[in-house]
Design an enzyme around this catalytic site. Structure first.
Site, PDB file in Angstrom:
ATOM      1  N   HIS A 270      42.425 -37.995 -64.678  1.00 60.51           N
ATOM      2  CA  HIS A 270      42.501 -38.670 -65.984  1.00 60.51           C
ATOM      3  C   HIS A 270      41.276 -38.364 -66.850  1.00 60.51           C
ATOM      4  CE1 HIS A 270      46.068 -41.290 -65.566  1.00 60.51           C
ATOM      5  NE2 HIS A 270      45.780 -41.256 -64.277  1.00 60.51           N
TER       6      HIS A 270
ATOM      7  N   GLU B 250      41.055 -38.518 -69.920  1.00 63.79           N
ATOM      8  CA  GLU B 250      40.979 -39.401 -71.106  1.00 63.79           C
ATOM      9  C   GLU B 250      40.137 -40.651 -70.835  1.00 63.79           C
ATOM     10  OE1 GLU B 250      43.361 -39.435 -68.998  1.00 63.79           O
ATOM     11  OE2 GLU B 250      44.335 -41.399 -68.880  1.00 63.79           O
TER      12      GLU B 250
ATOM     13  N   CYS C 270      47.992 -36.441 -65.118  1.00 58.99           N
ATOM     14  CA  CYS C 270      48.460 -37.261 -63.994  1.00 58.99           C
ATOM     15  C   CYS C 270      49.987 -37.212 -63.844  1.00 58.99           C
ATOM     16  CB  CYS C 270      47.931 -38.687 -64.118  1.00 58.99           C
ATOM     17  SG  CYS C 270      48.013 -39.576 -62.546  1.00 58.99           S
TER      18      CYS C 270
END
Ligand code: MN
Length: 244
Positions: A214, A216, A110
């Site tokens: 994202h 994660e 990001c």
């Protein structure tokens, strides 16, 4: 078992109880740990000190965070610009430039893809909704970040395609900025249907992989997202072996 490679993650500073607190998201830490790395936090309020940390880390993970101050790519701020922190910017821009010089593998998420691009000479749209000429998708999603909301098309010849074993993905989206001019050392490897750049990687080597979404927050429910962290730690392990 060999020792885990050390993955540096720059820490964002936030005012909490009238004091700056340095933090990274636990999701980034958890993903690196699951992939076999050992994360260390890099404080970012002393930009002159950050290169010292490159002596002790094997890989650099650039996480999500606030907007990059436009003066770092030669622009004045537009009204739609979000929160910025020049000390965080200076620290991360220095880390990227010096890591590239030293051949330290980088994974950008990001804000991370944006920092990498600016560090290497590219620039950004400060606000895609007002600056794109074409209609834009909703890139700041109103859905849980564990869920993908828009599709991307992936260049089949890219390292990214080899990592996720696909030429497209459903990704989450939490950004109002995106890459504009791409730095010469980078190539675009994925785009959304409104042409927003969603991934880049280094042209000449495998040192840099960066994505605009994202992974994660998705890796625990989506195995393809975890492959990005596995690939990152593998790149770092290959690189660190050379210096043993
Ligand atoms: Mn997006």
């Amino acid at each position: 078992m060999s020792k885990q490679v050390i993955i540096g993650i720059p820490a964002e500073s936030r005012l909490l109880d009238n004091a700056y607190r340095n933090s990274v998201n636990q999701a980034d830490v958890a993903a690196v740990v699951k992939a076999g790395g050992a994360p260390v936090l890099i404080p970012t309020r002393e930009p002159a000190l950050v290169t010292r940390y490159l002596d002790v880390i094997d890989g650099l993970l650039l996480p999500g965070g606030p907007d990059v101050a436009p003066r770092f790519y030669g622009e004045e701020p537009l009204p739609q610009l979000g929160m910025t922190d020049a000390l965080l910017d200076e620290s991360e821009l220095t880390l990227v430039r010096e890591a590239v010089k030293r051949g330290i593998p980088i994974f950008g998420i990001c804000r991370g893809i944006q920092v990498i691009n600016v560090a290497l000479g590219g620039d950004l749209y400060q606000d895609i909704a007002t600056q794109f000429e074409q209609p834009v998708l909703q890139h700041f999603q109103n859905a849980a970040m564990t869920q993908g909301t828009h599709h991307i098309a992936i260049d089949a010849q890219s390292r990214l395609a080899a990592i996720v074993q696909a030429d497209g993905l459903l990704v989450n989206s939490h950004h109002h900025q995106s890459l504009k001019t791409v730095a010469p050392q980078l190539k675009v490897t994925a785009t959304a249907s409104d042409d927003a750049i969603e991934a880049v990687e280094s042209v000449a080597d495998d040192l840099i992989v960066a994505v605009q979404w994202h992974p994660e927050t998705m890796f625990e429910v989506d195995a393809q997202m975890f492959t990005l962290f596995e690939d990152f730690v593998k790149r770092v392990e290959r690189k660190s072996v050379e210096y043993v």
